[in-house]
Design an enzyme around this catalytic site. Structure first.
Site: not given
Ligand code: 0O2
Length: 276
Positions: A46, A56, A78, A140, A156
């Site tokens: 996506r 963000k 993914r 990513e 999520h």
């Molecule tokens: P979406 O809606 O999927 O796009 P950081 O500053 O590096 O710690 P960042 O940039 O958010 O934070 O990186 P991180 O933590 O690696 O997360 C990237 C993505 O991994 C998230 O995108 C989620 O898709 C997934 N993810 C990370 N942590 C979690 C979690 O605790 N639960 C779930 N379900 N997914 C997680 P987004 O932008 O959060 O969301």
């Protein structure tokens, strides 16, 4: 101050996602066509929605000019695997590719997040060709098992529902569920080779049947039709026994027959040709 052209910004990311989806899908198919087990079970992708990008940027204080550098997951792929062991295999397949360059990794398998989230992330550089020339952008890639994906997808939705502030009692249920997912993945790993062999066997049978039917159809066009009907009946008899070795032996014999028949048909079309 100029207005921000979101569509123009996001179009190359759309292109990257659709190209990568196709590439990973082909990688999976290539394994199966060669009768090899594929560490990739399924792929989806996506482009982050503008509202999610804005969230963000606001949360992290990112300016529009830094957006493409700082928000690494505008394009997201993914990859879902059956077993934990497959995650490492997929990561190394990605590392070996020349059409993407790994920028960084985040290992939430060895370092499970506090929420219970487990997954392996890679940020890769990927170049798309656009009408304005090549554009190198970040993608990513999240790699996780089906069980991890089930947990992450449900969690999520709850994050979304409670705007990141999940009630404590639900949070502790999610933690318990995350532990159960880890146990499930471990248990599945114990029967991994059994399952892999079963899947390879089933794919081998599918590929063999396809080859056999193609040969039968070709023979029917070139050879004595009554004989070919007999061959087809013999195929149905062998197929009903579900004996892969027998099916492979029959397939090999048919390959030889089909090759002979093709050679004969080429020969007769050459000898029957009227000279210039
Ligand atoms: P979406 O809606 O999927 O796009 P950081 O500053 O590096 O710690 P960042 O940039 O958010 O934070 O990186 P991180 O933590 O690696 O997360 C990237 C993505 O991994 C998230 O995108 C989620 O898709 C997934 N993810 C990370 N942590 C979690 C979690 O605790 N639960 C779930 N379900 N997914 C997680 P987004 O932008 O959060 O969301």
């Amino acid at each position: 101050m100029e207005i921000q052209l979101w569509k123009e910004l996001l179009d190359p990311y759309e292109q990257a996602v659709s190209e990568l989806l196709l590439k990973f899908h082909n990688l999976k198919e290539e394994h199966w066509k060669k009768n090899l087990y594929s560490p990739i079970e399924s792929v989806n992708g996506r482009v982050k929605t503008v509202s999610s990008i804005l969230d963000k940027m606001m949360n992290k204080g990112i300016a529009y000019e830094q957006l493409e550098e700082e928000v690494e997951d505008i394009a997201g792929i993914r990859i879902i695997c059956q077993f934990v062991e497959d995650i490492e295999k997929v990561a190394s397949l990605i590392e070996q590719r020349t059409d993407m360059e790994v920028r960084s990794r985040k290992d939430y398998l060895s370092n499970q997040k506090k929420s219970g989230y487990r997954s392996f992330h890679m940020i890769v550089w990927y170049t798309v060709q656009t009408t304005n020339g090549p554009k190198k952008l970040q993608v990513e890639i999240q790699i996780r098992t089906m069980a991890m994906d089930f947990w992450a997808t449900t969690e999520h939705s709850l994050q979304y529902k409670y705007k990141g502030d999940i009630p404590e009692h639900i949070e502790s249920q999610l933690t318990r569920a995350a532990d159960a997912i880890e146990v499930l993945d471990r248990e599945m790993s114990r029967v991994r080779s059994e399952i892999m062999n079963a899947q390879i066997g089933s794919r081998l049978e599918t590929n063999l049947v396809q080859d056999i039917l193609r040969n039968i159809e070709n023979l029917y066009r070139l050879d004595n039709k009554r004989e070919v009907v007999k061959i087809q009946n013999e195929f149905y008899r062998i197929f009903s026994q579900h004996n892969l070795d027998e099916l492979a032996r029959f397939g090999k014999q048919l390959d030889i027959m089909a090759e002979g028949s093709r050679a004969q048909s080429v020969e007769s079309s050459i000898s029957g040709r009227v000279p210039d």
